[in-house]
Motif scaffolding. Structure first.
Motif, short mmCIF file in Angstrom:
data_model
loop_
_atom_site.label_atom_id
_atom_site.label_comp_id
_atom_site.label_asym_id
_atom_site.label_seq_id
_atom_site.Cartn_x
_atom_site.Cartn_y
_atom_site.Cartn_z
N ASN A 141 4.16 -8.44 -45.14
CA ASN A 141 3.87 -7.26 -45.68
C ASN A 141 4.81 -6.03 -44.85
OD1 ASN A 141 2.55 -8.26 -47.93
ND2 ASN A 141 0.35 -7.78 -46.86
N TYR B 19 6.90 -3.85 -47.09
CA TYR B 19 6.76 -2.30 -47.46
C TYR B 19 7.03 -1.62 -46.46
CZ TYR B 19 3.90 -5.27 -50.44
OH TYR B 19 3.59 -6.16 -51.64
N THR C 267 2.10 -11.14 -55.21
CA THR C 267 1.23 -11.55 -56.11
C THR C 267 -0.27 -10.59 -56.09
OG1 THR C 267 0.13 -13.10 -54.45
CG2 THR C 267 1.91 -13.90 -56.03
N GLY C 268 -0.24 -9.99 -54.82
CA GLY C 268 -1.55 -9.21 -54.73
C GLY C 268 -2.58 -10.01 -54.37
N ASP D 185 3.38 -0.70 -38.59
CA ASP D 185 4.75 -0.53 -39.17
C ASP D 185 4.67 0.85 -39.34
OD1 ASP D 185 3.98 0.10 -42.06
OD2 ASP D 185 3.20 -1.94 -41.85
N LEU E 216 -3.46 -10.39 -48.97
CA LEU E 216 -4.68 -9.58 -48.04
C LEU E 216 -5.89 -10.19 -48.35
CD1 LEU E 216 -3.41 -5.99 -47.58
CD2 LEU E 216 -3.02 -8.03 -46.24
N ARG F 28 -2.23 -4.67 -56.10
CA ARG F 28 -1.15 -4.27 -55.64
C ARG F 28 -0.86 -2.77 -55.92
NH1 ARG F 28 4.31 -6.79 -56.93
NH2 ARG F 28 4.64 -6.71 -54.53
N ALA F 29 -0.64 -2.15 -54.67
CA ALA F 29 -0.76 -0.79 -54.83
C ALA F 29 0.57 -0.25 -55.35
CB ALA F 29 -0.67 -0.30 -53.21
P1 ADP Z 1 1.33 -8.47 -52.09
O1 ADP Z 1 2.12 -8.30 -50.74
O2 ADP Z 1 1.54 -9.79 -52.89
O3 ADP Z 1 1.41 -7.43 -53.25
P2 ADP Z 1 -1.05 -8.24 -50.58
O4 ADP Z 1 -2.50 -8.63 -50.95
O5 ADP Z 1 -0.46 -8.83 -49.50
O6 ADP Z 1 -0.21 -8.68 -51.98
O7 ADP Z 1 -1.13 -6.60 -50.43
C1 ADP Z 1 -1.66 -5.98 -51.32
C2 ADP Z 1 -1.05 -4.45 -51.53
O8 ADP Z 1 -1.33 -3.89 -50.45
C3 ADP Z 1 0.49 -4.40 -51.57
O9 ADP Z 1 0.56 -4.61 -52.82
C4 ADP Z 1 0.79 -3.44 -50.99
O10 ADP Z 1 1.07 -2.26 -52.20
C5 ADP Z 1 -0.33 -2.99 -50.07
N1 ADP Z 1 0.15 -3.23 -48.64
C6 ADP Z 1 -0.01 -4.31 -47.99
N2 ADP Z 1 0.39 -4.55 -46.81
C7 ADP Z 1 1.06 -3.12 -46.64
C8 ADP Z 1 1.90 -2.30 -45.60
N3 ADP Z 1 1.73 -2.97 -44.45
N4 ADP Z 1 2.12 -1.18 -46.03
C9 ADP Z 1 1.92 -0.55 -46.99
N5 ADP Z 1 1.32 -1.30 -48.02
C10 ADP Z 1 0.90 -2.47 -47.85
#
Ligand code: ADP
Length: 459
Positions: A363, A367, A422-423, A391, A426, A410-411
């Motif tokens: 991630n 991101y 895939t969301g 980061d 985390l 997913r943001a």
């Molecule tokens: P994915 O990475 O598969 O979309 P995650 O569950 O890992 O799903 O993350 C969910 C959402 O959280 C991501 O879609 C992203 O928008 C946001 N996110 C996760 N880690 C970070 C990060 N280090 N910096 C910014 N946004 C993040």
């Protein structure tokens, strides 16, 4: 069906009855042990006074005197050895008296009938209206010998005060029973309401209404029940959303694959286009494969803690190994990575924890912004270790941070749509950390960066 209401009333009334019997037995025993001798002594004195008065006043008519005494609350029996006998006052229920007893008294002895009256638990000695339950004294009047037997007239002694007390007792019992009836209804009603609420919950109606303002255990129960109903509703919503998300996430790569395989089925297609389509199809297959893998992992994590195979391992070493695997991606994105990873041993599931670091690092790479940096640190404080992934990338708004641990979230699609995901990552991270008894915290600011801090118990 015997309702709780009926049971409660039967039990309460039963308890009252048992209490009454026990109280009766105790007070009766007390009478036999303590009051009876005193009563005997008192009446012996009265009888002796009567005999003395009769002896010292030969001028009085004995029968009139005794008749007067009976009028002030005594039952009397006068007998002589010539066959004369007479009762005065309220008649005795049982007039039996052994001849030997009469003779004994005629010969000058005192008969302690009250004291000798049977000492049986269920015999209410004080109330027994029997000639045997009396005091016998010798009486001499005008040179004639008699035997006089007396006992207090219980009926007479029961004054208005006693009747009043009796009424108070009776009214108290009746009122207690009425109050038990009302109170029980008040106690049982919330349980009936709760039963109805449970039934409607079982039918899938979650908006149950209960009186949760009560300040007792039933109020507590109602509040817990409402909490449970809300939780169940949330879970049901989550389940529906989960299914619709999965369906969408599986359906969209499948329709892409279908579309591009149709396009491939064209002999006139240029080599370059063909290669591009195959790459797209491969990408979609990879997405599907990682989605199913993540779903399988989530399902096994959801089942229970048994999926964990815990052992002691060097966590610093593990994260360093992971960084080596990602070195190419870090270089490719022009990112700077710095770390401080001392050798620290913890007890946990190495494979699951590797998934945690993998998700957080990927991630942080995904991101991020070109030429930004990633910082990873590990430190031991007390009984916990703290792993930080920081980061200086895209960051997130507070509203986004609140949801990132939800499945399939997913943001901001505009920023992240170019990135594979895939969301689920985390939510898997959060579940694994929770299974290890740890915690996860996030600090993030849009366009500035994010920091994920994970606390895990050493053992
Ligand atoms: P994915 O990475 O598969 O979309 P995650 O569950 O890992 O799903 O993350 C969910 C959402 O959280 C991501 O879609 C992203 O928008 C946001 N996110 C996760 N880690 C970070 C990060 N280090 N910096 C910014 N946004 C993040």
């Amino acid at each position: 069906m015997r309702t709780l209401y009926v049971k409660f009333i039967v039990i309460t009334t039963g308890m009252m009855l048992i209490s009454f019997i026990i109280a009766f037995l105790i007070s009766n025993t007390y009478y036999h042990q303590k009051i009876k001798p005193v009563n005997d002594q008192k009446n012996t004195m009265v009888a002796q006074n009567i005999a003395t008065f009769a002896k010292e006043h030969p001028e009085i008519i004995l029968e009139d005197y005794l008749e007067n005494l009976s009028a002030v609350g005594y039952q009397l029996y006068l007998v002589d050895n010539l066959g004369y006998e007479k009762f005065f006052g309220e008649p005795f229920r049982d007039k039996n008296l052994p001849i030997s007893t009469k003779d004994l008294v005629l010969n000058g002895e005192i008969f302690h009938g009250i004291l000798q009256f049977p000492r049986e638990t269920f015999v209410t000695g004080f109330f027994a209206n029997e000639l045997r339950n009396s005091i016998g004294v010798p009486l001499e009047h005008n040179g004639k010998n008699y035997a006089l037997f007396i006992r207090p007239d219980i009926k007479f002694l029961f004054s208005e005060m006693h009747v009043l007390l009796g009424w108070i007792l009776l009214l108290a019992i009746i009122l207690t029973i009425v109050m038990v009836l009302i109170n029980t209804r008040y106690l049982i009603k919330p349980i009936s309401t709760l039963t109805k609420a449970t039934e409607s919950l079982a039918k899938g109606k979650y908006n149950v209404e209960l009186d949760s303002n009560r300040d007792d255990e039933l109020g507590q129960l109602s509040r817990s029940f409402l909490q449970m109903a809300r939780k169940l509703e949330q879970m049901e919503d989550m389940r529906k959303e989960f299914i619709s998300n999965i369906s969408h996430d599986i359906q969209s790569p499948l329709s892409n694959i279908k579309g591009y395989t149709n396009l491939l089925d064209n002999d006139l297609l240029s080599k370059e286009d063909r290669r591009q389509y195959v790459t797209i199809i491969n990408g979609e297959i990879k997405r599907l494969s990682s989605l199913t893998k993540q779903l399988l992992l989530l399902a096994s994590l959801d089942r229970n803690e048994d999926v964990m195979k815990k052992k002691a391992f060097n966590i610093g070493e593990q994260i360093k190994g992971l960084i080596r695997n990602y070195q190419w991606a870090i270089n490719e994105n022009g990112l700077m990575l710095s770390y401080s990873l001392p050798d620290i041993e913890i007890v946990g599931d190495p494979s699951l924890l590797n998934t945690v670091w993998d998700n957080l690092l990927s991630n942080a790479i995904k991101y991020n912004k070109p030429n930004s940096s990633i910082e990873i640190s590990l430190e031991e404080r007390g009984k916990s270790i703290f792993v930080t992934f920081g980061d200086t990338g895209l960051g997130m708004s507070d509203a986004e941070v609140d949801k990132i641990f939800d499945r399939f979230y997913r943001a901001d699609k505009a920023r992240t749509r170019s990135v594979e995901g895939t969301g689920l990552g985390l939510s898997i991270v959060a579940t694994i950390v929770k299974l290890h008894g740890g915690q996860i915290a996030v600090e993030s600011q849009e366009n500035i960066g994010s920091t994920f801090i994970i606390e895990l118990p050493v053992k």
